[in-house]
Motif scaffolding. Structure first.
Motif, PDB file in Angstrom:
ATOM      1  N   MET A 167     -12.671  -5.963 -10.410  1.00 48.83           N
ATOM      2  CA  MET A 167     -13.105  -6.135  -9.023  1.00 48.83           C
ATOM      3  C   MET A 167     -12.678  -7.511  -8.499  1.00 48.83           C
ATOM      4  SD  MET A 167     -14.859  -3.635  -7.550  1.00 48.83           S
ATOM      5  CE  MET A 167     -15.775  -2.144  -7.928  1.00 48.83           C
ATOM      6  N   ARG A 168     -12.149  -7.508  -7.277  1.00 51.26           N
ATOM      7  CA  ARG A 168     -11.815  -8.756  -6.602  1.00 51.26           C
ATOM      8  C   ARG A 168     -12.670  -8.849  -5.347  1.00 51.26           C
ATOM      9  NH1 ARG A 168      -5.742  -7.141  -5.922  1.00 51.26           N
ATOM     10  NH2 ARG A 168      -6.877  -5.170  -5.631  1.00 51.26           N
ATOM     11  N   LYS A 204     -16.609  -1.921  -1.726  1.00 48.61           N
ATOM     12  CA  LYS A 204     -18.034  -1.815  -2.014  1.00 48.61           C
ATOM     13  C   LYS A 204     -18.701  -3.147  -1.707  1.00 48.61           C
ATOM     14  CE  LYS A 204     -17.851   1.718  -5.641  1.00 48.61           C
ATOM     15  NZ  LYS A 204     -18.273   2.082  -7.018  1.00 48.61           N
ATOM     16  N   ALA A 223     -16.509  -6.206  -2.600  1.00 50.25           N
ATOM     17  CA  ALA A 223     -15.852  -6.050  -3.897  1.00 50.25           C
ATOM     18  C   ALA A 223     -14.800  -4.955  -3.748  1.00 50.25           C
ATOM     19  CB  ALA A 223     -16.863  -5.677  -4.971  1.00 50.25           C
ATOM     20  N   VAL A 224     -13.562  -5.266  -4.130  1.00 53.24           N
ATOM     21  CA  VAL A 224     -12.431  -4.345  -3.975  1.00 53.24           C
ATOM     22  C   VAL A 224     -11.898  -3.977  -5.351  1.00 53.24           C
ATOM     23  CG1 VAL A 224     -10.195  -3.999  -2.854  1.00 53.24           C
ATOM     24  CG2 VAL A 224     -11.857  -5.576  -1.835  1.00 53.24           C
ATOM     25  N   ASN A 225     -11.846  -2.655  -5.640  1.00 49.78           N
ATOM     26  CA  ASN A 225     -11.323  -2.257  -6.957  1.00 49.78           C
ATOM     27  C   ASN A 225      -9.818  -2.008  -6.881  1.00 49.78           C
ATOM     28  OD1 ASN A 225     -10.913   0.301  -5.857  1.00 49.78           O
ATOM     29  ND2 ASN A 225     -12.659   1.242  -6.893  1.00 49.78           N
ATOM     30  N   GLU A 226      -9.244  -1.575  -8.002  1.00 48.48           N
ATOM     31  CA  GLU A 226      -7.788  -1.393  -8.069  1.00 48.48           C
ATOM     32  C   GLU A 226      -7.286  -0.324  -7.115  1.00 48.48           C
ATOM     33  OE1 GLU A 226      -5.688  -3.318  -9.729  1.00 48.48           O
ATOM     34  OE2 GLU A 226      -7.434  -4.518 -10.270  1.00 48.48           O
ATOM     35  N   GLU A 227      -8.133   0.654  -6.790  1.00 49.80           N
ATOM     36  CA  GLU A 227      -7.754   1.709  -5.844  1.00 49.80           C
ATOM     37  C   GLU A 227      -8.044   1.290  -4.401  1.00 49.80           C
ATOM     38  OE1 GLU A 227      -9.768   2.558  -8.669  1.00 49.80           O
ATOM     39  OE2 GLU A 227      -7.826   2.841  -9.659  1.00 49.80           O
ATOM     40  N   LEU A 228      -8.407   0.044  -4.196  1.00 52.72           N
ATOM     41  CA  LEU A 228      -8.722  -0.534  -2.882  1.00 52.72           C
ATOM     42  C   LEU A 228      -9.974   0.048  -2.242  1.00 52.72           C
ATOM     43  CD1 LEU A 228      -5.194  -0.954  -1.252  1.00 52.72           C
ATOM     44  CD2 LEU A 228      -6.454  -2.518  -2.745  1.00 52.72           C
ATOM     45  N   LYS A 229     -10.840   0.640  -3.061  1.00 52.60           N
ATOM     46  CA  LYS A 229     -12.123   1.110  -2.547  1.00 52.60           C
ATOM     47  C   LYS A 229     -13.003  -0.106  -2.290  1.00 52.60           C
ATOM     48  CE  LYS A 229     -16.016   4.212  -3.505  1.00 52.60           C
ATOM     49  NZ  LYS A 229     -15.932   4.863  -2.193  1.00 52.60           N
ATOM     50  N   ASN A 266     -20.731  -6.430  -2.321  1.00 50.87           N
ATOM     51  CA  ASN A 266     -20.913  -7.334  -3.454  1.00 50.87           C
ATOM     52  C   ASN A 266     -22.412  -7.442  -3.760  1.00 50.87           C
ATOM     53  OD1 ASN A 266     -20.998  -9.424  -5.292  1.00 50.87           O
ATOM     54  ND2 ASN A 266     -20.112 -10.957  -3.927  1.00 50.87           N
TER      55      ASN A 266
END
Length: 581
Positions: free
Chosen positions: A1-2, A25, A17-23, A27
């Motif tokens: 998560m970034r 969420k 919070a951005v996951n590898e699939e750019l979803k 923080n």
């Protein structure tokens, strides 16, 4: 998560919070965001964006778009070039394009369609416009929602309202009014008069904080003498409130820690600055400033105390009444004036005269449809930026998380034009952003916050020349036409002004006898338009409601601006209603 931060025009300034699939969420560790996002961000990737530049309807490359932009800028006199920036993205770096247009000697549109009248009033009273964050409000015992609907505009304030005594002052019966201890369904444009009435009654009932008034305000006796000269009946009639309700409000707040959260609807009038000064005066009479759980909060100056890297000196045009017809080239960034500016007929008339309209943004809208040259912007995930929230004191970094061939950043466009015209180049994005952060931030419990908020807002000083709270000493009301309905503009939870999913219904009081989908016509001296109706139990009998972004809503709003603050005054008018047969 970034991690990154939401750029949208909203109190919440969510940490994402951005996951590898750019979803995207929320923080969970952020004190404001607490793990959840609003409707817009939960559906962010479903909204189509502009993917390629166009000129006269034909797809072109970005290199060609920048070449055409340079060509058009050279072809038209800078004095006949207008730079118009909207608020579709509130990142600090969005202002970088202003640097180029100032260097180019173009005219810059200044002012606001949103909150500047109220901001001007707050600054006159307090010297600086600081917010109450949800972390502050959660310490209150009573919260007054004055023309503000956190369910729609500030959802991350809702946890702070749990367990509080709620008082709602609003012509609309918002959701939170259903279970509030008191709802005062005030007459539109009556907020100033109710605030002054409360000030008078506080003095009559000996509820004022004499220590605060004597030590921290300027000339309180002059203020009390001034408002004592306004007939009580006038204050009651202008606000159309019941004295019993005002008494109930005073009983609910007496001896309590009170936070007053004010929305922008109260200041959409010519004397909008005076409305905020009057509400501020109510807070000052109670001694609410600089104390735990107390205060008055409006849309704050998010940049207060920070270095302003793109502050420029330039010739300006008042944004709310911008005369587009004076200009040959109009550059519009992140805005939609054909939908959102007052008096659409004048906006359209002016834009029709322009020789070249450039639209620079993410999404198609009424204005992009009229543009000659369209330049797509990069999304907030695709560029470096920084968010200073107007609803809390946390600083949100916005690092570049995605490499994309789509669009160009504001920094990239400004740098390209500065180079093309031989002006001094910008510093690196990193140095600009870090300079802003370093100018007024500190690390607290792992989060960057504004140094201004290390103390409670106004705990040590006000920022006026006297260092004290300064009461209003006059106001100038401009009467509305007597006939017709008040037309209220409000936010709704699926749109953000003209972005995302708009609601085009006209909401009418059920007492008028219309049924859903009846067609009606609204008219006044500014224009005429037709709507399908939606009957509602939430409105006063003298009020109609259009949600911000509704089609053609600004056919009916005045070509005028506030006495102070260069702000649009959408509600300074009435409309007549007739059924279309």
């Amino acid at each position: 998560m970034r991690l990154t931060t939401c750029p949208l025009d909203c109190f919440d300034g969510c940490s994402i919070a951005v996951n590898e699939e750019l979803k995207l969420k929320g923080n969970k560790s952020h004190p404001i965001t607490q793990g959840y996002l609003c409707h817009h961000l939960n559906h962010y990737h479903t909204f189509e964006r502009i993917e390629e530049p166009r000129y006269l309807g034909q797809s072109i490359s970005m290199e060609e778009a920048l070449r055409i932009l340079e060509e058009k800028l050279r072809a038209h006199e800078p004095s006949k070039t207008l730079y118009f920036k909207g608020s579709g993205n509130l990142g600090v770096m969005q202002g970088v394009t202003k640097r180029f247009f100032a260097e180019h000697k173009a005219v810059l549109a200044s002012g606001s369609l949103c909150d500047e009248a109220g901001d001007a009033g707050v600054n006159e009273s307090r010297g600086a416009n600081l917010c109450l964050s949800p972390l502050h409000v959660k310490e209150a015992e009573v919260v007054i929602l004055w023309g503000r609907n956190p369910t729609v505009t500030n959802s991350h304030m809702l946890p702070a309202l749990k367990g509080k005594t709620l008082i709602v002052i609003d012509p609309i019966k918002i959701d939170l009014a259903q279970n509030a201890a008191l709802h005062i369904q005030i007459k539109p444009k009556g907020d100033l008069y109710l605030a002054l009435l409360l000030c008078r009654l506080i003095a009559i009932e000996d509820m004022e904080d004499q220590t605060f008034l004597n030590e921290r305000t300027l000339n309180p006796k002059d203020f009390l003498e001034y408002i004592s000269g306004i007939p009580m009946r006038k204050l009651l009639d202008k606000s159309e409130v019941h004295l019993d309700d005002v008494g109930a409000l005073l009983r609910l707040i007496q001896g309590k820690k009170v936070s007053i959260l004010v929305g922008i609807g109260v200041q959409k009038y010519s004397f909008g600055h005076s409305v905020l000064r009057a509400i501020d005066a109510f807070g000052a009479m109670l001694g609410l400033f600089g104390k735990v759980g107390c205060g008055v909060s409006y849309l704050s100056n998010s940049g207060f105390g920070f270095n302003a890297p793109f502050k420029v000196s330039a010739k300006t045009e008042p944004l709310p009444i911008a005369n587009f017809g004076k200009y040959d080239l109009i550059f519009i960034q992140g805005g939609n004036p054909l939908s959102q500016m007052p008096c659409t007929s004048k906006v359209k008339e002016g834009l029709d005269k322009a020789k070249c309209i450039v639209y620079f943004g993410l999404h198609e809208n009424e204005t992009s449809a009229k543009a000659h040259l369209i330049i797509p912007a990069k999304s907030f995930l695709e560029k470096e930026d920084l968010k200073l929230s107007y609803g809390h004191h946390f600083i949100g970094r916005m690092p570049k998380l995605v490499e994309s061939a789509l669009g160009i950043s504001e920094y990239g466009l400004a740098q390209a034009m500065l180079k093309a015209f031989g002006h001094e180049a910008l510093q690196s994005e990193e140095s600009i952003i870090e300079g802003v952060i370093a100018s007024n931030s500190t690390l607290k419990e792992g989060f960057l916050i504004s140094k201004t908020y290390e103390d409670l807002p106004y705990e040590k000083t006000f920022y006026t020349p006297s260092g004290k709270f300064e009461f209003l000493d006059e106001y100038e009301d401009e009467p509305l036409e007597e006939e017709g309905f008040f037309l209220i503009a409000a936010k709704q939870n699926k749109s953000l002004n003209s972005q995302f999913v708009t609601d085009d219904y006209l909401y009418v009081p059920r007492s008028l006898g219309f049924v859903q989908e009846d067609r009606v016509r609204l008219t006044n001296r500014y224009g005429s338009c037709e709507y399908s109706v939606m009957p509602s139990d939430t409105l006063r009998d003298d009020c109609l409601l259009l949600y911000s972004g509704a089609k053609n809503a600004n056919q009916l709003t005045p070509h005028a601006m506030s006495q102070k603050g260069q702000c649009a005054i959408y509600q300074e008018m009435k409309v007549k209603l007739e059924k279309v047969t």
